[in-house]
Design an enzyme around this catalytic site. Structure first.
Site, PDB file in Angstrom:
ATOM      1  N   TYR A  18     -30.424  -8.966 -24.894  1.00  0.00           N
ATOM      2  CA  TYR A  18     -30.826  -7.803 -24.090  1.00  0.00           C
ATOM      3  C   TYR A  18     -31.355  -8.230 -22.717  1.00  0.00           C
ATOM      4  CZ  TYR A  18     -30.885  -6.173 -28.908  1.00  0.00           C
ATOM      5  OH  TYR A  18     -30.552  -5.921 -30.213  1.00  0.00           O
ATOM      6  N   TYR A 146     -32.542   2.160 -36.420  1.00  0.00           N
ATOM      7  CA  TYR A 146     -31.802   1.022 -35.874  1.00  0.00           C
ATOM      8  C   TYR A 146     -31.102   0.314 -37.027  1.00  0.00           C
ATOM      9  CZ  TYR A 146     -30.562  -3.425 -33.811  1.00  0.00           C
ATOM     10  OH  TYR A 146     -29.846  -4.522 -33.384  1.00  0.00           O
ATOM     11  N   ASP A 246     -31.291   0.383 -45.758  1.00  0.00           N
ATOM     12  CA  ASP A 246     -31.187  -0.795 -44.894  1.00  0.00           C
ATOM     13  C   ASP A 246     -32.553  -1.478 -44.892  1.00  0.00           C
ATOM     14  OD1 ASP A 246     -31.025  -2.673 -42.924  1.00  0.00           O
ATOM     15  OD2 ASP A 246     -30.252  -1.323 -41.367  1.00  0.00           O
ATOM     16  N   LYS A 275     -32.630 -10.948 -42.370  1.00  0.00           N
ATOM     17  CA  LYS A 275     -33.884 -11.457 -41.795  1.00  0.00           C
ATOM     18  C   LYS A 275     -34.660 -12.432 -42.709  1.00  0.00           C
ATOM     19  CE  LYS A 275     -34.262  -8.395 -37.965  1.00  0.00           C
ATOM     20  NZ  LYS A 275     -33.730  -7.042 -37.838  1.00  0.00           N
TER      21      LYS A 275
END
Ligand SMILES: *Cc1c(COP(=O)(O)O)cnc(C)c1O
Length: 435
Positions: A18, A146, A246, A275
């Protein structure tokens, strides 16, 4: 000088997440890491208050995991997963199965959280296809969510969020308002109205609903009421729509339960993991499906429904590096370590410390809201300090934070000792004091 040269090559040629490559933000030059600390080329250290994007829950470079990777390196670094299997994959599967809720037994090893979500969406569509309702090929997601950065997962993330530029590229799904009832507040029944309306209007096109259970992380840093998930579970079941949780950010203890959906006492049909799965050591993710989902995709008979077999039997996905032995070895060792470590105690302690220390900031004029759940602490600010001030506070306090939008948050390793939690909340306070 050597470091300066390397940094200039980085600045000139390497894209960072980003970030602009024409006008790149400054980066720290990391040379080593252990436990909660990242050491920099200039000899200084930073406390990693975001667990390197929420992965290193057991600290950086845990010796047991590093050792497992080294041992696997000697035996076999990689072999394709089509036509082969190996010990690290099978042992990882055993470890994962021991942690799964009842019925979630079919594991697809993906290479990142985004791919795990892509796989979940594809499984849902193949499931409906196999049941003879190919029209059910869309998903419903929550605003403020997200689910990743790939095209398919951007299309499931907040429609007004950071991916808005790519609308033309994305498939179209349906969105419901995010629940407003706080995790620690009263449940307001009108909170479910938007989801019910979307399902009433479009349910016959919907294969699955996908949510980040309880904690919307990367977009909103918002923790919502468990009743929402109970209502959603019942509604999905009633309508023959799958529920995908998720848990890429929330899994493996981060919110105080092993998986966040446990706060609601529900079980999803498909769960996405990533993760913390490898403790921040390698890239690996997993999509875990229920017996029923897998059976339908496989063309098996489920219940009274004779499936058409038009799902094709095979699940149609297969990343090149699927089931990478090094990543599987890292994940297996991480889960072993997690099991031996009193993560419940550690996360509860961090939660109590965050509640007390961040709670004290709630009266500051620049603090709009304070939210804490498990080892997650969030300050929602009225105004963020400018980037230079943030960088200055990081340098002065030696605490690595990565605020975004209006949120200054910490998701530290579970092993972070109390005195470092105090330094972390101190640095967060510095950012909040700005006005
Ligand atoms: C980080 C994240 C992803 C994407 O994972 P990547 O490994 O970055 O692709 C997906 N879903 C959630 C909830 C996440 O937090």
């Amino acid at each position: 000088m050597e470091t300066e040269k390397l940094l200039s090559i980085d600045r000139e040629h390497l894209w960072h997440p980003y970030a602009s490559i024409g006008n790149p933000p400054p980066v720290n030059f990391a040379v080593s890491a252990s436990d909660t600390r990242i050491r920099l080329a200039d000899g200084s250290e930073l406390i990693d208050a975001v667990s390197s994007w929420w992965t290193a829950a057991l600290g950086h470079n845990p010796p047991e995991v590093v050792e497992a990777i080294k041992r696997q390196c000697d035996a076999m670094t990689h072999v394709m997963f089509a036509g082969f299997t190996h010990l690290p994959a099978v042992e990882l599967a055993e470890r994962l199965l021991a942690m799964m809720p009842p019925g979630l037994t079919k594991i697809f090893l993906a290479d990142s959280g985004s791919i795990a979500v892509e796989c979940a969406a594809k499984m849902a569509v193949q499931y409906q296809h196999a049941l003879g309702v190919p029209r059910k090929s869309k998903l419903v997601a929550l605003k403020g969510g997200y689910h990743g950065d790939t095209t398919g997962t951007m299309a499931l993330s907040d429609p007004d969020g950071m991916h808005v530029l790519f609308r033309g590229l994305m498939p179209r799904h349906f969105f419901a308002e995010r629940p407003k009832s706080r995790f620690d507040g009263e449940w307001d029944d009108s909170d479910f109205a938007s989801m019910r309306q979307v399902l009433d209007e479009h349910g016959d096109e919907v294969a699955a609903v996908i949510v980040e259970p309880i904690f919307q992380a990367a977009n909103a840093m918002w923790m919502y009421h468990a009743e929402y998930l109970r209502k959603l579970r019942a509604e999905c079941t009633r309508r023959g729509i799958l529920l995908i949780c998720d848990e890429v950010a929330t899994g493996f203890g981060r919110t105080g339960k092993l998986f966040a959906h446990e706060h609601a006492g529900i079980v999803p049909d498909i769960m996405c993991l990533g993760k913390i799965l490898t403790g921040g050591n390698m890239t690996l993710a997993a999509t875990v499906a229920s017996e029923g989902v897998a059976a339908a995709i496989s063309g098996d008979k489920i219940g009274d429904n004779e499936t058409s077999g038009s799902g094709g039997g095979a699940f149609m996905h297969g990343p090149t590096y699927m089931g990478n032995p090094l990543a599987c070895a890292a994940a297996r060792a991480t889960l072993e370590l997690l099991e031996r470590f009193d993560w419940r105690g550690a996360v509860a302690r961090i939660e109590a410390e965050f509640k007390e220390q961040l709670g004290a900031y709630s009266a500051l004029p620049n603090v709009r809201d304070v939210r804490v759940l498990g080892a997650v602490g969030v300050l929602e600010l009225e105004r963020m300090p400018p980037a230079e001030r943030v960088a200055q506070i990081i340098r002065d306090t030696g605490v690595w934070l990565r605020p975004f939008a209006n949120y200054v948050y910490a998701m530290p390793p579970y092993i972070t000792p109390s005195e470092e939690i105090r330094r972390i909340t101190g640095a967060m306070g510095e950012m909040a004091f700005n006005s």
